[in-house]
Design an enzyme around this catalytic site. Sequence first.
Site, PDB file in Angstrom:
ATOM      1  CG  HIS A 110      32.583  52.906  28.873  1.00  0.00           C
ATOM      2  ND1 HIS A 110      32.701  52.249  27.542  1.00  0.00           N
ATOM      3  CD2 HIS A 110      33.623  52.394  29.273  1.00  0.00           C
ATOM      4  CE1 HIS A 110      33.853  51.774  27.203  1.00  0.00           C
ATOM      5  NE2 HIS A 110      34.448  51.754  28.621  1.00  0.00           N
ATOM      6  CD  GLU A 140      39.388  49.622  31.126  1.00  0.00           C
ATOM      7  OE1 GLU A 140      39.423  49.128  32.292  1.00  0.00           O
ATOM      8  OE2 GLU A 140      38.415  49.285  30.431  1.00  0.00           O
ATOM      9  CG  HIS A 164      36.346  52.968  32.571  1.00  0.00           C
ATOM     10  ND1 HIS A 164      36.540  53.398  31.185  1.00  0.00           N
ATOM     11  CD2 HIS A 164      36.283  53.661  33.640  1.00  0.00           C
ATOM     12  CE1 HIS A 164      36.518  54.784  31.358  1.00  0.00           C
ATOM     13  NE2 HIS A 164      36.249  55.114  32.911  1.00  0.00           N
ATOM     14  NE  ARG A 174      36.679  54.076  27.499  1.00  0.00           N
ATOM     15  CZ  ARG A 174      37.914  54.272  27.926  1.00  0.00           C
ATOM     16  NH1 ARG A 174      38.348  55.720  28.001  1.00  0.00           N
ATOM     17  NH2 ARG A 174      38.702  53.377  28.525  1.00  0.00           N
TER      18      ARG A 174
HETATM   19  O1  LIG Z   1      40.659  48.630  25.865  1.00  0.00           O
HETATM   20  C1  LIG Z   1      40.461  48.673  27.313  1.00  0.00           C
HETATM   21  O2  LIG Z   1      40.881  49.628  27.733  1.00  0.00           O
HETATM   22  C2  LIG Z   1      39.527  47.637  27.755  1.00  0.00           C
HETATM   23  C3  LIG Z   1      38.209  47.882  27.774  1.00  0.00           C
HETATM   24  O3  LIG Z   1      37.756  48.605  26.616  1.00  0.00           O
HETATM   25  O4  LIG Z   1      39.760  46.542  26.823  1.00  0.00           O
HETATM   26  P1  LIG Z   1      39.976  44.814  27.329  1.00  0.00           P
HETATM   27  O5  LIG Z   1      38.500  44.410  27.304  1.00  0.00           O
HETATM   28  O6  LIG Z   1      40.799  44.332  26.265  1.00  0.00           O
HETATM   29  O7  LIG Z   1      40.733  44.926  28.557  1.00  0.00           O
END
Ligand SMILES: O=C(O)[C@@H](CO)OP(=O)(O)O
Length: 281
Positions: free
Chosen positions: A36, A114, A208, A87
């Site tokens: 996204h 995610e 994600h 998103r």
């Molecule tokens: O905050 C989150 O869910 C992820 C992606 O945005 O972050 P990170 O890259 O720190 O795993």
Amino acid sequence: MFALSRASVRSVSRSALRSFAAVQTADKHTLILVRHGESTWNLENKFTGWYDCPLSDKGHEEVKEAGRLIKAEGLSADIAFTSLLQRAIRTLWHVLEQTGLMWIPVHKAWELNERHYGALQGLDKQETVNKYGKDQVLVWRRSYDIPPPTVDKSSPHHPSNDPRYAGFDFPEEFTESLATTLDRVVPFWNKTVVPEIKSGKTVMIAAHGNSLRALVKHLDGIDEATIAELNIPTGTPLIYELDDNLKPIPQVGAIAPLQGRYLGDQDAIRARIEGVKNQTK
Ligand SMILES: O=C(O)[C@@H](CO)OP(=O)(O)O
């Protein structure tokens, strides 16, 4: 008596080439992945996980551009998959609109969400570094199998308090590492996505950072130490060509350890990758 005329040599080699090309085509499956675009919580530098924030203004523009790049590359898709989070859904909508594919079937699944960030969801990433130290936060963000602290059912971040997950059973104390994210992404891939690819369809997946890290770990056979270093940029198409065993065919311009290639300005993509990495300095 064994001599072949020039014409027959030409026709043999042409037909050999034709059948080679046919095999190549039959054996190759294009897979279009897109993380996204920038979300409002990416912009605010907060741990997001399953929190359902929208794209930021910049995020909308990033993914419209992603759609234009896919179209300019002459790529198309027959079916699309995304998560239950807006998103990624909105990213897919933009890409489908830009590519003239709004009519294709879309399958939404929590398995592409995610990774759940447990008790870190909603916390400012830099403040978390200031409180717990850079190394601990990096362990939570990028170690393969050490999950962040859990949330229980009293937390608004626990999926049992969100109607979209009704009918699914999540542990009382919930959080996810990359390893447990892989435990739901890969079975979903094998059970739901692979049959579509094997039936000859071109698949697009809008998902994600960490669900895509889990998927490419599986596809590219990336080991646990190397995956810790891998960051996937927002709103950038990542194109795989898979062979008939669904193993990636290394693409020219791929950035290791990936064998798929990103579309777009490669310097800008590397800068975006660094941006993700540097969210916790
Ligand atoms: O905050 C989150 O869910 C992820 C992606 O945005 O972050 P990170 O890259 O720190 O795993």
